[in-house]
Design a protein around this motif. Sequence first.
Motif, short mmCIF file in Angstrom:
data_model
loop_
_atom_site.label_atom_id
_atom_site.label_comp_id
_atom_site.label_asym_id
_atom_site.label_seq_id
_atom_site.Cartn_x
_atom_site.Cartn_y
_atom_site.Cartn_z
N ILE A 49 -0.31 8.75 2.35
CA ILE A 49 -1.32 9.67 2.90
C ILE A 49 -1.19 9.75 4.42
O ILE A 49 -1.23 10.83 5.01
N LYS B 199 1.41 12.14 6.06
CA LYS B 199 1.12 13.57 6.26
C LYS B 199 0.79 13.89 7.71
O LYS B 199 0.92 15.02 8.16
N GLU C 68 -9.81 12.70 6.47
CA GLU C 68 -9.25 12.22 5.20
C GLU C 68 -9.93 10.92 4.79
O GLU C 68 -10.22 10.06 5.63
N ILE D 114 -8.93 7.88 2.52
CA ILE D 114 -7.85 7.26 1.76
C ILE D 114 -8.43 6.55 0.54
O ILE D 114 -7.98 6.74 -0.59
N ARG D 115 -9.45 5.74 0.78
CA ARG D 115 -10.21 5.08 -0.29
C ARG D 115 -11.67 5.07 0.12
O ARG D 115 -12.00 4.67 1.24
N GLU D 116 -12.53 5.52 -0.78
CA GLU D 116 -13.96 5.58 -0.48
C GLU D 116 -14.49 4.19 -0.17
O GLU D 116 -14.12 3.20 -0.80
N ASP E 111 0.82 -1.22 0.00
CA ASP E 111 0.00 0.00 0.00
C ASP E 111 0.86 1.27 0.00
O ASP E 111 0.49 2.28 0.59
N ASN E 112 2.01 1.20 -0.69
CA ASN E 112 2.89 2.37 -0.75
C ASN E 112 3.04 2.89 -2.18
O ASN E 112 3.94 3.65 -2.48
N TRP E 113 2.11 2.48 -3.08
CA TRP E 113 2.12 3.00 -4.43
C TRP E 113 1.53 4.41 -4.43
O TRP E 113 1.04 4.90 -3.41
N GLN E 114 1.57 5.09 -5.56
CA GLN E 114 1.05 6.46 -5.64
C GLN E 114 -0.43 6.47 -5.25
O GLN E 114 -1.23 5.75 -5.81
N GLY E 115 -0.76 7.30 -4.25
CA GLY E 115 -2.12 7.35 -3.75
C GLY E 115 -2.43 6.28 -2.72
O GLY E 115 -3.56 6.18 -2.23
N GLY E 116 -1.43 5.46 -2.37
CA GLY E 116 -1.62 4.41 -1.37
C GLY E 116 -1.69 4.97 0.04
O GLY E 116 -1.36 6.13 0.30
#
Length: 224
Positions: free
Chosen positions: A46, A49, A210, A212-214, A37-42
Amino acid sequence: MIDERAVFSIRNAKFYLPHYKTDIISANMVNSKDYWDNWQGGALGIIDKYLKDKSVIIDIGANIGSHTVYWAIERKAKRIYSFEPLPDTFDILQTNIQLNLLNKIVKLYNVGLSDEECRQDINHYDEGNIGNTIFAKKKGGGFIFKPLDSFCIKEKVDLIKIDVEGAEVEVLVGAKNTILLSHPVIVIESFNRKQEVDVFMHEIGYKQIETIRENEDYIYEYAG
């Protein structure tokens, strides 16, 4: 003894991934040569931050340890408390902590978390996604579950990650005192119990900050 053929270099870490041919998380790590879960947008990027180096973290549903090792090595966590109830998965988690010489930073618990001390059994097991193991309360069950509050963690906690396949509300109830003591950022994977999670979080003064994924992963912060 571990099979050295199942030890892989992942960024600045080493991982023992004996199920990489069948388990989606292990396979992804081997193929991407990166943490899960460290790909772009993973999720990891997030969460970063809201995370400082030298943080104290509680990883509930640690699985094989990808997030735990990431936070210990890449984010230089001060202390991580990692909970994983499934014995075989816990053994892999423990091996990965040892491979990366993180025993002084990471405290491991082969126990599940819930709203009370109880026994549970496996209700669902997926060889293709070991992290999707689901437990259910059962008198005389083969697995021990306890409230997080019973561990009496005295350090100020900066982040709690909860990934427990439908048991989010029970874990939150059992962690209420720990949460109120430190007001950490809380990352929750919640699917069909999102509304229940929101009600509980609102009651203890938290708000969602936030997505992360809907319909899947959310971050909450104490609002006072």
